[in-house]
Design a protein around this motif. Structure first.
Motif, PDB file in Angstrom:
ATOM      1  N   ALA A  17      -0.335  23.979   6.792  1.00 27.14           N
ATOM      2  CA  ALA A  17       0.835  24.383   6.007  1.00 27.14           C
ATOM      3  C   ALA A  17       1.561  25.589   6.607  1.00 27.14           C
ATOM      4  O   ALA A  17       2.618  25.976   6.113  1.00 27.14           O
ATOM      5  CB  ALA A  17       0.406  24.699   4.575  1.00 27.14           C
ATOM      6  N   LEU A  18       1.024  26.166   7.662  1.00 33.41           N
ATOM      7  CA  LEU A  18       1.647  27.351   8.259  1.00 33.41           C
ATOM      8  C   LEU A  18       2.996  27.007   8.884  1.00 33.41           C
ATOM      9  O   LEU A  18       3.188  25.909   9.404  1.00 33.41           O
ATOM     10  CB  LEU A  18       0.732  27.940   9.344  1.00 33.41           C
ATOM     11  N   PRO A  19       3.940  27.964   8.869  1.00 34.62           N
ATOM     12  CA  PRO A  19       5.221  27.753   9.549  1.00 34.62           C
ATOM     13  C   PRO A  19       5.032  27.738  11.065  1.00 34.62           C
ATOM     14  O   PRO A  19       3.945  28.046  11.565  1.00 34.62           O
ATOM     15  CB  PRO A  19       6.064  28.954   9.102  1.00 34.62           C
ATOM     16  N   ALA A  20       6.081  27.421  11.799  1.00 37.20           N
ATOM     17  CA  ALA A  20       6.003  27.286  13.254  1.00 37.20           C
ATOM     18  C   ALA A  20       5.604  28.584  13.959  1.00 37.20           C
ATOM     19  O   ALA A  20       4.955  28.557  15.001  1.00 37.20           O
ATOM     20  CB  ALA A  20       7.338  26.796  13.803  1.00 37.20           C
ATOM     21  N   VAL A  21       5.991  29.725  13.394  1.00 41.80           N
ATOM     22  CA  VAL A  21       5.682  31.031  13.978  1.00 41.80           C
ATOM     23  C   VAL A  21       5.127  31.919  12.863  1.00 41.80           C
ATOM     24  O   VAL A  21       5.667  31.937  11.761  1.00 41.80           O
ATOM     25  CB  VAL A  21       6.943  31.668  14.604  1.00 41.80           C
ATOM     26  N   ILE A  22       4.050  32.644  13.171  1.00 43.67           N
ATOM     27  CA  ILE A  22       3.385  33.462  12.148  1.00 43.67           C
ATOM     28  C   ILE A  22       3.225  34.902  12.627  1.00 43.67           C
ATOM     29  O   ILE A  22       3.332  35.197  13.817  1.00 43.67           O
ATOM     30  CB  ILE A  22       2.009  32.872  11.769  1.00 43.67           C
ATOM     31  N   ASP A  23       2.945  35.797  11.682  1.00 44.75           N
ATOM     32  CA  ASP A  23       2.715  37.198  12.021  1.00 44.75           C
ATOM     33  C   ASP A  23       1.262  37.393  12.456  1.00 44.75           C
ATOM     34  O   ASP A  23       0.423  36.494  12.343  1.00 44.75           O
ATOM     35  CB  ASP A  23       3.092  38.119  10.868  1.00 44.75           C
ATOM     36  N   VAL A  24       0.957  38.568  12.971  1.00 45.64           N
ATOM     37  CA  VAL A  24      -0.369  38.853  13.512  1.00 45.64           C
ATOM     38  C   VAL A  24      -1.461  38.782  12.436  1.00 45.64           C
ATOM     39  O   VAL A  24      -2.503  38.165  12.679  1.00 45.64           O
ATOM     40  CB  VAL A  24      -0.387  40.208  14.258  1.00 45.64           C
TER      41      VAL A  24
ATOM     42  N   ARG B 294       9.601  45.769  18.385  1.00 44.57           N
ATOM     43  CA  ARG B 294       8.301  46.091  17.768  1.00 44.57           C
ATOM     44  C   ARG B 294       7.714  44.912  16.999  1.00 44.57           C
ATOM     45  O   ARG B 294       6.573  44.942  16.588  1.00 44.57           O
ATOM     46  CB  ARG B 294       8.459  47.285  16.828  1.00 44.57           C
ATOM     47  N   LEU B 295       8.512  43.872  16.810  1.00 44.12           N
ATOM     48  CA  LEU B 295       8.080  42.697  16.065  1.00 44.12           C
ATOM     49  C   LEU B 295       7.217  41.798  16.953  1.00 44.12           C
ATOM     50  O   LEU B 295       7.599  41.491  18.088  1.00 44.12           O
ATOM     51  CB  LEU B 295       9.306  41.928  15.578  1.00 44.12           C
ATOM     52  N   ILE B 296       6.073  41.382  16.445  1.00 40.36           N
ATOM     53  CA  ILE B 296       5.179  40.480  17.176  1.00 40.36           C
ATOM     54  C   ILE B 296       4.992  39.229  16.335  1.00 40.36           C
ATOM     55  O   ILE B 296       4.637  39.311  15.161  1.00 40.36           O
ATOM     56  CB  ILE B 296       3.806  41.136  17.433  1.00 40.36           C
ATOM     57  N   ARG B 297       5.247  38.084  16.945  1.00 40.10           N
ATOM     58  CA  ARG B 297       5.044  36.800  16.274  1.00 40.10           C
ATOM     59  C   ARG B 297       4.246  35.889  17.198  1.00 40.10           C
ATOM     60  O   ARG B 297       4.319  35.992  18.419  1.00 40.10           O
ATOM     61  CB  ARG B 297       6.379  36.132  15.926  1.00 40.10           C
ATOM     62  N   ILE B 298       3.513  34.965  16.584  1.00 40.31           N
ATOM     63  CA  ILE B 298       2.633  34.072  17.326  1.00 40.31           C
ATOM     64  C   ILE B 298       2.945  32.638  16.924  1.00 40.31           C
ATOM     65  O   ILE B 298       2.949  32.314  15.725  1.00 40.31           O
ATOM     66  CB  ILE B 298       1.160  34.419  17.048  1.00 40.31           C
ATOM     67  N   PRO B 299       3.214  31.757  17.902  1.00 40.97           N
ATOM     68  CA  PRO B 299       3.457  30.352  17.579  1.00 40.97           C
ATOM     69  C   PRO B 299       2.200  29.716  16.974  1.00 40.97           C
ATOM     70  O   PRO B 299       1.085  29.965  17.431  1.00 40.97           O
ATOM     71  CB  PRO B 299       3.792  29.714  18.917  1.00 40.97           C
TER      72      PRO B 299
END
Length: 103
Positions: free
Chosen positions: A26-33, A65-70
């Motif tokens: 159910a997670l979106p395509a890109v998530i936070d740390v 400063r924003l970090i996102r993870i596929p």
């Protein structure tokens, strides 16, 4: 004092439970740390340390400063294939509906 340490560890680990397959899909395509860390069963601090040391096991997007993870590489790392699983489930549901209406 050693007797109360396992109780604290148990409390911490139960507060940070791993995500189940349904939650992962159910997670979106890109998530936070923090979300990526939870998906892998890591602490938030450990995740940021791995990213800082360029040791995080999947691609990382840095936007200032924003970090996102596929999410897709996280799922692949965990051995979860969302496309095949979702497609199979949809076909089963459609097949079940067709059988009911035909019968």
């Amino acid at each position: 004092m050693a007797d109360d340490q396992p109780a604290r560890s148990a409390t911490r680990s139960s507060a940070r439970r791993d995500m189940d397959r349904r939650e992962l899909l159910a997670l979106p395509a890109v998530i936070d740390v923090p979300t990526a860390a939870k998906a892998l069963g890591l602490s938030r601090t450990a995740a940021y340390d791995l990213i800082r040391d360029d040791a995080w096991p999947t691609p990382v997007f840095r936007l200032g400063r924003l970090i996102r993870i596929p999410t897709a590489p996280i799922l692949a790392l965990l051995g979860i294939e969302p496309v095949d699983g979702d497609r199979g489930r949809g076909e089963q549901e459609r097949g079940g509906e067709q059988r009911r209406s035909a019968g």
